[in-house]
Motif scaffolding. Structure first.
Motif, mmCIF file in Angstrom:
data_model
loop_
_atom_site.group_PDB
_atom_site.id
_atom_site.type_symbol
_atom_site.label_atom_id
_atom_site.label_comp_id
_atom_site.label_asym_id
_atom_site.label_seq_id
_atom_site.Cartn_x
_atom_site.Cartn_y
_atom_site.Cartn_z
ATOM 1 N N GLU A 57 -32.314 40.510 92.698
ATOM 2 C CA GLU A 57 -31.929 41.921 92.709
ATOM 3 C C GLU A 57 -30.986 42.288 91.560
ATOM 4 O OE1 GLU A 57 -28.737 39.645 94.573
ATOM 5 O OE2 GLU A 57 -30.889 39.585 94.798
ATOM 6 N N LEU A 58 -30.591 41.303 90.784
ATOM 7 C CA LEU A 58 -29.631 41.498 89.699
ATOM 8 C C LEU A 58 -30.360 41.627 88.361
ATOM 9 C CD1 LEU A 58 -26.495 41.299 88.985
ATOM 10 C CD2 LEU A 58 -26.970 38.910 88.527
ATOM 11 N N SER A 59 -30.099 42.710 87.637
ATOM 12 C CA SER A 59 -30.651 42.869 86.288
ATOM 13 C C SER A 59 -29.841 42.004 85.329
ATOM 14 C CB SER A 59 -30.566 44.325 85.837
ATOM 15 O OG SER A 59 -31.367 45.139 86.634
ATOM 16 N N HIS A 60 -30.531 41.275 84.461
ATOM 17 C CA HIS A 60 -29.880 40.389 83.494
ATOM 18 C C HIS A 60 -30.289 40.837 82.097
ATOM 19 C CE1 HIS A 60 -29.521 36.079 81.705
ATOM 20 N NE2 HIS A 60 -28.418 36.762 81.487
ATOM 21 N N ILE A 61 -29.335 41.305 81.329
ATOM 22 C CA ILE A 61 -29.599 41.818 79.991
ATOM 23 C C ILE A 61 -28.888 40.913 78.990
ATOM 24 C CG2 ILE A 61 -29.398 43.799 78.449
ATOM 25 C CD1 ILE A 61 -29.066 45.503 81.071
ATOM 26 N N LYS A 62 -29.675 40.179 78.209
ATOM 27 C CA LYS A 62 -29.122 39.275 77.199
ATOM 28 C C LYS A 62 -29.106 40.009 75.859
ATOM 29 C CE LYS A 62 -29.953 34.801 77.280
ATOM 30 N NZ LYS A 62 -30.463 33.444 77.489
ATOM 31 N N VAL A 63 -27.929 40.149 75.294
ATOM 32 C CA VAL A 63 -27.760 40.897 74.057
ATOM 33 C C VAL A 63 -27.405 39.932 72.931
ATOM 34 C CG1 VAL A 63 -26.442 42.726 72.918
ATOM 35 C CG2 VAL A 63 -26.967 42.897 75.364
ATOM 36 N N TYR A 64 -28.235 39.918 71.897
ATOM 37 C CA TYR A 64 -27.969 39.131 70.688
ATOM 38 C C TYR A 64 -26.857 39.863 69.957
ATOM 39 C CZ TYR A 64 -29.256 36.118 66.706
ATOM 40 O OH TYR A 64 -29.275 35.178 65.703
ATOM 41 N N ASP A 65 -25.666 39.324 70.058
ATOM 42 C CA ASP A 65 -24.475 39.988 69.531
ATOM 43 C C ASP A 65 -24.177 39.474 68.133
ATOM 44 O OD1 ASP A 65 -22.353 41.796 69.832
ATOM 45 O OD2 ASP A 65 -20.977 40.197 70.397
ATOM 46 N N GLY A 66 -23.367 40.197 67.412
ATOM 47 C CA GLY A 66 -22.955 39.780 66.081
ATOM 48 C C GLY A 66 -22.258 40.910 65.354
ATOM 49 N N LYS A 67 -21.891 40.641 64.125
ATOM 50 C CA LYS A 67 -21.192 41.615 63.294
ATOM 51 C C LYS A 67 -22.015 42.901 63.187
ATOM 52 C CE LYS A 67 -18.915 42.021 58.868
ATOM 53 N NZ LYS A 67 -18.629 41.365 57.596
ATOM 54 N N GLY A 68 -21.349 44.003 63.451
ATOM 55 C CA GLY A 68 -21.997 45.292 63.340
ATOM 56 C C GLY A 68 -22.843 45.707 64.531
ATOM 57 N N LYS A 69 -22.890 44.880 65.571
ATOM 58 C CA LYS A 69 -23.673 45.224 66.765
ATOM 59 C C LYS A 69 -22.820 46.130 67.654
ATOM 60 C CE LYS A 69 -27.212 42.468 65.950
ATOM 61 N NZ LYS A 69 -28.610 42.773 66.035
ATOM 62 N N ARG A 70 -23.312 47.318 67.891
ATOM 63 C CA ARG A 70 -22.513 48.353 68.556
ATOM 64 C C ARG A 70 -22.196 48.078 70.023
ATOM 65 N NH1 ARG A 70 -24.357 54.110 66.088
ATOM 66 N NH2 ARG A 70 -23.922 53.556 63.913
ATOM 67 N N GLU A 103 -18.426 29.144 88.439
ATOM 68 C CA GLU A 103 -17.792 30.306 87.798
ATOM 69 C C GLU A 103 -18.750 31.491 87.746
ATOM 70 O OE1 GLU A 103 -15.066 29.154 84.181
ATOM 71 O OE2 GLU A 103 -16.846 27.849 84.208
ATOM 72 N N VAL A 104 -19.987 31.221 87.378
ATOM 73 C CA VAL A 104 -20.990 32.276 87.275
ATOM 74 C C VAL A 104 -21.290 32.846 88.650
ATOM 75 C CG1 VAL A 104 -23.336 32.854 86.550
ATOM 76 C CG2 VAL A 104 -21.986 31.232 85.192
ATOM 77 N N ARG A 105 -21.423 31.985 89.641
ATOM 78 C CA ARG A 105 -21.700 32.411 91.014
ATOM 79 C C ARG A 105 -20.577 33.306 91.532
ATOM 80 N NH1 ARG A 105 -22.830 27.840 92.639
ATOM 81 N NH2 ARG A 105 -25.079 27.927 92.336
ATOM 82 N N GLN A 106 -19.339 32.942 91.233
ATOM 83 C CA GLN A 106 -18.200 33.749 91.674
ATOM 84 C C GLN A 106 -18.229 35.125 91.004
ATOM 85 O OE1 GLN A 106 -14.397 31.906 91.120
ATOM 86 N NE2 GLN A 106 -13.288 33.609 91.994
ATOM 87 N N LEU A 107 -18.628 35.177 89.735
ATOM 88 C CA LEU A 107 -18.706 36.451 89.022
ATOM 89 C C LEU A 107 -19.742 37.380 89.649
ATOM 90 C CD1 LEU A 107 -17.997 38.239 86.492
ATOM 91 C CD2 LEU A 107 -19.927 37.111 85.372
ATOM 92 N N VAL A 108 -20.895 36.852 89.971
ATOM 93 C CA VAL A 108 -21.990 37.716 90.463
ATOM 94 C C VAL A 108 -22.013 37.885 91.976
ATOM 95 C CG1 VAL A 108 -23.426 37.234 88.460
ATOM 96 C CG2 VAL A 108 -23.753 35.896 90.545
#
Length: 110
Positions: A57-70, A103-108
């Motif tokens: 039921e949890l949406s998981h959005i993986k964002v390729y982050d880096g310099k200039g990524k808004r 840690e991840v389980r506690q977060l979600v």
């Protein structure tokens, strides 16, 4: 919006959603900021996958982050791997550089 999966999402998306799109999400979502070559991201992947495979039921959005990524800048991401838990588009909690599934389980746990 692209790059939204229910449960575990295996791929980082180059084309990240906008801050406005993320703010309009309903329900619970997990934003993951990192890069495929990042050692911290690679090390945490099994723990994230273990927890999210049971969270359909949890949406998981993986964002390729880096310099200039808004989107990463809008959320003030400083280090990879950063996980941000959202509820109805608003940040509830975050976890930076998790090591284990506990840690991840506690977060979600919501």
């Amino acid at each position: 919006m692209k790059a939204t999966f229910l449960g575990f999402n295996p791929e980082y998306a180059e084309a990240a959603p906008t801050f406005e799109e993320v703010s309009q999400l309903s329900g619970v979502a997990l934003l993951e900021f990192g890069a495929p070559w990042c050692g911290y991201c690679q090390a945490a992947r099994p723990a994230i996958e273990e927890v999210l495979n049971g969270a359909s039921e949890l949406s998981h959005i993986k964002v390729y982050d880096g310099k200039g990524k808004r989107l990463g800048r809008a959320f003030k991401v400083k280090l990879w791997l950063t996980l941000i838990l959202l509820r109805d588009g608003q940040e509830v909690e975050r976890l930076v550089r998790p090591v284990g599934s506990d840690e991840v389980r506690q977060l979600v746990s919501f």
